[in-house]
Structure formats: structure tokens, C-alpha cells
Write a protein that holds these residues in place. Structure first.
Motif, mmCIF file in Angstrom:
data_model
loop_
_atom_site.group_PDB
_atom_site.id
_atom_site.type_symbol
_atom_site.label_atom_id
_atom_site.label_comp_id
_atom_site.label_asym_id
_atom_site.label_seq_id
_atom_site.Cartn_x
_atom_site.Cartn_y
_atom_site.Cartn_z
ATOM 1 N N THR A 177 -20.694 9.981 9.317
ATOM 2 C CA THR A 177 -21.797 9.025 9.316
ATOM 3 C C THR A 177 -21.233 7.680 8.899
ATOM 4 O OG1 THR A 177 -23.392 10.733 8.725
ATOM 5 C CG2 THR A 177 -24.070 8.449 8.373
ATOM 6 N N GLY B 211 -28.071 0.155 17.545
ATOM 7 C CA GLY B 211 -28.137 1.594 17.312
ATOM 8 C C GLY B 211 -28.578 2.387 18.531
ATOM 9 N N ASN B 212 -29.645 1.963 19.168
ATOM 10 C CA ASN B 212 -30.166 2.707 20.315
ATOM 11 C C ASN B 212 -29.245 2.604 21.525
ATOM 12 O OD1 ASN B 212 -32.183 4.394 21.463
ATOM 13 N ND2 ASN B 212 -32.917 2.636 22.610
ATOM 14 N N LYS C 146 -26.114 4.700 20.814
ATOM 15 C CA LYS C 146 -26.472 6.123 20.842
ATOM 16 C C LYS C 146 -26.596 6.621 22.278
ATOM 17 C CE LYS C 146 -30.703 7.191 20.431
ATOM 18 N NZ LYS C 146 -31.540 8.003 21.256
ATOM 19 N N CYS C 147 -27.243 5.842 23.129
ATOM 20 C CA CYS C 147 -27.421 6.245 24.528
ATOM 21 C C CYS C 147 -26.091 6.394 25.252
ATOM 22 C CB CYS C 147 -28.306 5.236 25.263
ATOM 23 S SG CYS C 147 -30.028 5.309 24.755
ATOM 24 N N ASN D 107 -24.041 9.545 23.569
ATOM 25 C CA ASN D 107 -24.622 10.859 23.866
ATOM 26 C C ASN D 107 -24.214 11.392 25.239
ATOM 27 O OD1 ASN D 107 -26.035 12.030 21.700
ATOM 28 N ND2 ASN D 107 -27.663 10.518 21.919
ATOM 29 N N CYS E 17 -25.396 12.724 18.334
ATOM 30 C CA CYS E 17 -25.223 11.312 18.010
ATOM 31 C C CYS E 17 -26.613 10.737 17.767
ATOM 32 C CB CYS E 17 -24.526 10.566 19.142
ATOM 33 S SG CYS E 17 -24.325 8.811 18.794
ATOM 34 N N GLY E 18 -26.777 10.100 16.636
ATOM 35 C CA GLY E 18 -28.052 9.483 16.318
ATOM 36 C C GLY E 18 -27.886 8.445 15.227
ATOM 37 N N TYR E 19 -28.943 7.709 14.964
ATOM 38 C CA TYR E 19 -28.877 6.689 13.925
ATOM 39 C C TYR E 19 -30.215 6.602 13.215
ATOM 40 C CZ TYR E 19 -31.764 3.442 16.568
ATOM 41 O OH TYR E 19 -32.816 2.850 17.206
ATOM 42 N N PHE F 132 -25.140 5.565 11.289
ATOM 43 C CA PHE F 132 -24.836 6.054 12.627
ATOM 44 C C PHE F 132 -24.026 7.344 12.512
ATOM 45 C CE2 PHE F 132 -23.159 6.091 16.897
ATOM 46 C CZ PHE F 132 -24.211 5.575 17.629
ATOM 47 N N ILE G 286 -22.197 10.815 14.096
ATOM 48 C CA ILE G 286 -21.540 11.381 15.271
ATOM 49 C C ILE G 286 -20.955 12.735 14.893
ATOM 50 C CG2 ILE G 286 -19.684 11.124 16.961
ATOM 51 C CD1 ILE G 286 -19.866 8.087 16.513
#
Length: 105
Positions: A23, A34-35, A38-39, A42, A50-52, A64, A66
Motif C-alpha cells: 500500500t 487514483g481512479n 486503478k483502471c 487492473n 488494485c484499489g485506492y 493505493f 496493489i
């Protein structure tokens, strides 16, 4: 932000999972980076998750996360940032071309 202050740091606590689960804290960023990041990440085959999150609306940072099969998470993050940079450059090139075309008419 101070000149010597890092924009990217790693949250402690992932030592038992090797380098594939990390993280990162990215300062002075929010949902926009972030978005988009992430897109892109992923879509990579080796990525399990993968997210935030934005820990608090008053703080200007994102966490963030992974998780990968084998590839180090930092490698994936660097690849994602480079791919996002290329997407932005391509978008700007197309935009500028279309503006020039429009202004000719």
C-alpha cells in the motif's frame, strides 16, 4: 509541499507478504489520479487486486493498494504511472490536432 518531502511513501505492515502486496501513500493527489491509475493497473494480468482510498476528505492524499501474483508491486505501480502518462500525452496530442483542424475551418 517542502522540497525534500517525498510525494510517494509505503505504508508499513506488508512485510510478511513479500514485495507483491503493498500500500502506497501518494501525497497531494485524490480521485482523479487514483481512479485513472486503478483502471489501468487492473488490466494487467499479474494483478490480483488494485484499489485506492482517500483516508479523509480533509487530507490531500490517497492510499493505493496493489496485490500481484509474482511481480513486485512497485514495478506494477511504475508501469501504471508510465502507461497513464502515455495515455494523457496521446489524449493531448489528439485534442491539439482537433483544435487546429477546427480553427482552420
Amino acid at each position: 509541499m517542502l522540497k525534500n518531502e517525498l510525494k510517494l511513501s509505503e505504508l508499513p505492515g506488508d512485510d510478511d507478504s513479500g514485495l507483491t502486496c503493498r500500500t502506497y501513500v501518494i501525497k497531494d493527489e485524490g480521485h482523479t489520479l487514483g481512479n485513472a491509475l486503478k483502471c489501468i493497473i487492473n488490466r494487467y494480468e499479474d494483478v490480483q487486486f488494485c484499489g485506492y482510498t482517500v483516508p479523509h476528505p480533509a487530507e490531500s492524499k490517497i492510499h493505493f493498494r496493489i496485490q500481484t501474483e509474482e511481480t513486485p508491486a512497485l514495478e506494477i505501480l511504475k508501469r501504471g504511472l508510465n502507461d497513464l502518462k502515455r495515455v494523457c500525452e496521446h489524449t493531448m496530442d489528439l485534442y491539439e490536432t482537433k483544435v487546429k483542424e477546427f480553427n482552420k475551418t
